[in-house]
Design an enzyme around this catalytic site. Structure first.
Site, PDB file in Angstrom:
ATOM      1  N   PHE A 126       1.235  -5.945  -1.257  1.00  0.00           N
ATOM      2  CA  PHE A 126       0.900  -4.515  -1.248  1.00  0.00           C
ATOM      3  C   PHE A 126       1.446  -3.895   0.028  1.00  0.00           C
ATOM      4  O   PHE A 126       1.141  -4.349   1.122  1.00  0.00           O
ATOM      5  CB  PHE A 126      -0.606  -4.286  -1.331  1.00  0.00           C
ATOM      6  N   ASP A 175       4.448  -7.168   7.482  1.00  0.00           N
ATOM      7  CA  ASP A 175       3.538  -6.041   7.278  1.00  0.00           C
ATOM      8  C   ASP A 175       2.164  -6.491   7.778  1.00  0.00           C
ATOM      9  O   ASP A 175       1.440  -7.188   7.077  1.00  0.00           O
ATOM     10  CB  ASP A 175       3.500  -5.670   5.793  1.00  0.00           C
ATOM     11  N   LYS A 209      -3.946   0.903   9.806  1.00  0.00           N
ATOM     12  CA  LYS A 209      -5.384   0.632   9.756  1.00  0.00           C
ATOM     13  C   LYS A 209      -6.004   0.491  11.153  1.00  0.00           C
ATOM     14  O   LYS A 209      -6.260   1.487  11.815  1.00  0.00           O
ATOM     15  CB  LYS A 209      -5.642  -0.599   8.879  1.00  0.00           C
TER      16      LYS A 209
HETATM   17  C1  LIG Z   1      -3.386  -0.507   3.660  1.00  0.00           C
HETATM   18  C2  LIG Z   1      -2.077  -1.192   3.640  1.00  0.00           C
HETATM   19  C3  LIG Z   1      -0.869  -0.475   3.552  1.00  0.00           C
HETATM   20  C4  LIG Z   1      -0.819   1.008   3.358  1.00  0.00           C
HETATM   21  O1  LIG Z   1      -1.361   1.714   4.432  1.00  0.00           O
HETATM   22  P1  LIG Z   1      -1.773   3.247   4.238  1.00  0.00           P
HETATM   23  O2  LIG Z   1      -2.246   3.689   5.587  1.00  0.00           O
HETATM   24  O3  LIG Z   1      -2.837   3.276   3.189  1.00  0.00           O
HETATM   25  O4  LIG Z   1      -0.556   3.965   3.787  1.00  0.00           O
HETATM   26  C5  LIG Z   1       0.309  -1.200   3.608  1.00  0.00           C
HETATM   27  N1  LIG Z   1       0.321  -2.533   3.741  1.00  0.00           N
HETATM   28  C6  LIG Z   1      -0.818  -3.253   3.840  1.00  0.00           C
HETATM   29  C7  LIG Z   1      -0.742  -4.728   4.032  1.00  0.00           C
HETATM   30  C8  LIG Z   1      -2.052  -2.609   3.784  1.00  0.00           C
HETATM   31  O5  LIG Z   1      -3.183  -3.336   3.849  1.00  0.00           O
END
Ligand SMILES: *Cc1c(COP(=O)(O)O)cnc(C)c1O
Length: 398
Positions: free
Chosen positions: A134, A219, A248
């Site tokens: 994701f 990521d 986050k």
């Molecule tokens: C939450 C998340 C995203 C997206 O971040 P947003 O601030 O919601 O755009 C991307 N990658 C990972 C691994 C995430 O947990």
């Protein structure tokens, strides 16, 4: 839809939400507009790493708000310079671009890799990503994600994201062609239900990408900022990626994200990347307050201890109720429920004043504040134990 005091109809219905309106938070606690108190083990989806409205962030925001909100991204400002310096001092990266959301940081990572491909690899643009991954909800980051539910949506997708399988190096090798420029992954797949890449897989991926001259992109939007017990998850594997994204936790509750790159990978030219609010001093002041706290060795040590305690308590509950494994690291953990009862557990917990998350029908995910106390963990465990006991009794009667 409405509750006693609010109508909800003017907001787009983008997900199913309980008819609860939150008005105040403090540490691991939240209150709704009826005065009901909740123990929060979601924390804005692993966002509020210092808990709700911590004084350190509130004070930093108030002080910066009085000084300067934003001068424009075409000028330097103090907090963004200081935060970029602090992040590069404490990581293997040399340069930072600040963004407003995780998805935007990942868009930047994808663009940076494509730029690198244009400059150094004959226009190679494909980035190998992973089934179950994701990376966000913009068109390119949905295309990079390996989430099944995204597949039929918003066609045609952005091309160039072949999918490999996590912890399966051969599945990555098979996808490498002259079009490949990089490999991008979450070191623990969070949204998919907390599925960790092994340290050995991450090490092998580093060796493989190095051998082929490919960029390795982490990521760490969910795993970074101390969530898994190190400031950044890549440290667990003893390797250094070329590009990393943070989101986050880095803002501790305000919209801040970052794209970090080594000198080798940091190849944007003027005009390639930008954005009105990127690196604004208000959000960067919050980021500085978060990093100052999270990077203290004693802070990380107590977050690790809290994670080990939560893990052992979840294992105890699992054994007691005949559930499955506990996965994850630090304070990003999941409990395998073995049955599709996640939504029901979450609904009962909400009624009992505990906020839990079920990222998959048969799993619960735990992402409390990194400074959650043992007592708060014990309270949550007692509440979960009671719910599982009630449900077990209901199942036996049925
Ligand atoms: C939450 C998340 C995203 C997206 O971040 P947003 O601030 O919601 O755009 C991307 N990658 C990972 C691994 C995430 O947990």
């Amino acid at each position: 839809m409405s509750n006693a005091t609010h109508s909800f109809d003017a907001l787009m219905e983008i997900t199913s939400r309980p008819p609860t309106v939150f008005v105040r938070g403090e540490g691991s606690l939240l209150w709704d507009d009826s005065g009901k108190r909740y123990l929060d083990f979601i924390q804005g989806w692993a966002v509020n790493c210092l808990g709700h409205s911590p004084p350190a962030i509130a004070d930093a925001l108030a002080a910066q708000a009085k000084l300067l909100l934003t001068p424009s991204p075409a000028f330097y400002n103090g907090p963004s310079l200081a935060l970029a310096k602090a992040l590069t001092d404490q990581s293997c990266f040399d340069q930072v671009f600040f963004a407003n959301s995780g998805a935007e940081a990942n868009e930047g990572a994808i663009k940076l890799a494509r730029k690198y491909g244009a400059l150094h690899r004959n226009g190679a643009y494909e980035i190998i990503t992973f089934e179950g991954g994701f990376h966000g909800r913009t068109l390119a980051t949905m295309s990079a994600s390996g989430k099944k539910a995204f597949e039929p949506l918003f066609e045609p997708k952005v091309p160039g994201f072949p999918k490999a399988r996590l912890n399966d190096l051969d599945s990555v090798k098979r996808l490498i062609t002259e079009k490949t420029v990089g490999v991008m992954l979450e070191p623990i797949q969070g949204e998919a239900g907390v599925w960790p890449a092994t340290d050995e897989f991450l090490q092998a991926l580093r060796a493989l990408t190095e051998a082929h001259g490919l960029l390795l992109i982490f990521d760490e939007i969910q795993t970074g900022m101390g969530r898994t017990g190190k400031l950044f998850h890549y440290e667990h594997a003893g390797i250094e990626p070329d590009i990393m994204t943070l989101g986050k936790g880095i803002g501790g509750g305000v919209p801040l994200a970052a794209l970090l790159a080594t000198d080798k990978a940091s190849c944007f030219a003027h005009g390639d990347q930008g954005g009105t609010f990127n690196g604004n001093p208000l959000m960067c002041a919050a980021g500085l307050a978060v990093l100052a706290e999270v990077s203290k060795p004693e802070f990380l040590k107590s977050a690790i201890d809290a994670g080990l305690f939560l893990e052992s308590e979840l294992q105890r509950i699992s054994a007691r109720h005949g559930l499955g494994e506990v996965r994850g690291r630090g304070l990003l953990l999941a409990l395998d429920l073995k049955h599709p009862i996640g939504a029901s557990v979450v609904a009962q917990a909400l009624a009992d004043g505990i906020l839990l998350n079920s990222p998959q029908p048969d799993a619960l995910r735990f992402m409390p504040a990194l400074n959650v106390s043992r007592e708060e963990i014990s309270q949550m465990i007692d509440g979960l134990d009671a719910i599982l006991t009630r449900m077990g009794a209901a199942r036996r009667v049925a």
